[in-house]
Design an enzyme around this catalytic site. Structure first.
Site: not given
Length: 269
Positions: A178, A182, A226, A230
């Protein structure tokens, strides 16, 4: 005739140059923000919100009951302000639950619906479509409130640490995590700026913008959906719906977003 054509061509080139210069003065983020602002007044998420409110009050399932006694953390039936405090610890299930997993509990215990079957249903189908409508309405009832996930319980703190580990875990054929997208400031994919979710990215950004209506797919996406997407982009196996790792990621991002204003349901490309 030739002179007039040349004049028209010169004017066209001049106008195009001026337009290009104006565009060059704007960042991609500003251009996308303007695009979203133009659509915001008619956000199709409102249709999902209306459906969700009706579902909350509708008697359904084997027990022919509504969801109006569902406790989202602020007492049975209390919806306002609940969304910005989720995920959180629930004593009745002895679990930290996000909105979707908590709704599964209520749909099962209050209405007699099969939670395991709902969890296996593809996004946007059957009871999953109803789930997304409920999520849209419940989140809208806290629009404008500030994210304030609790961390008083030991299990809430444990889930934060688990979510942090999951956020930075690298794997899969592309060795992604992740955090690959981000975990730093100033990153983007194509024209899309990527918020840094290891800290508070600001009002209505990141965790405080989901669930959201996706213009590109014409669907309302919950946070579970969501996260699922991802994992797809990371080339990871899909996580189980409402699994511990997805809830833990919600805790990590939600706690980091403390104080950010929720705009959910948001509007995404």
């Amino acid at each position: 005739m030739k002179l007039r054509t040349l004049i028209h061509a010169a004017l066209a080139v001049g106008l195009a140059g001026s337009f290009g210069a104006a565009l060059a003065q704007k960042s991609s983020a500003e251009a996308i923000a303007e695009y979203r602002a133009m659509l915001a007044d008619g956000n199709p998420a409102e249709l999902f919100e209306a459906k969700g409110e009706a579902l909350w009050k509708q008697k359904r399932g084997a027990k022919n009951a509504s969801m109006e006694r569902c406790d989202l953390g602020k007492g049975p039936g209390v919806v306002k302000g609940a969304f910005v405090e989720l995920p959180r610890w629930f004593a009745d299930t002895q679990k930290v639950q996000d909105l979707e997993s908590r709704l599964l509990t209520c749909m099962s215990t209050l209405q007699g619906l099969d939670a395991a079957e709902i969890a296996k249903t593809p996004f946007g189908k059957g009871e999953q479509a109803n789930m997304e409508a409920l999520v849209a309405w419940i989140s809208s009832e806290s629009r404008g409130s500030r994210m304030n996930l609790p961390q008083a319980h030991a299990q809430e703190r444990r889930m934060y640490e688990l979510g942090k580990r999951a956020f930075f875990f690298r794997g899969g054929p592309m060795d992604f995590s992740c955090a690959s997208c981000h975990g730093e400031d100033g990153k983007r994919i194509r024209m899309q700026d990527l918020p840094n979710l290891t800290k508070n990215p600001g009002d209505g950004i990141g965790f405080a913008a989901w669930p959201a209506y996706r213009v590109s797919s014409g669907e309302l996406w919950s946070m579970q959906r969501r996260l699922n997407d991802c994992y797809r982009q990371q080339r990871f196996p899909y996580p189980g719906y409402a699994s511990e790792v997805t809830v833990a990621l919600g805790v990590y991002m939600g706690v980091n977003a403390k104080g950010a204003e929720s705009i959910a349901p948001g509007l995404k490309r």
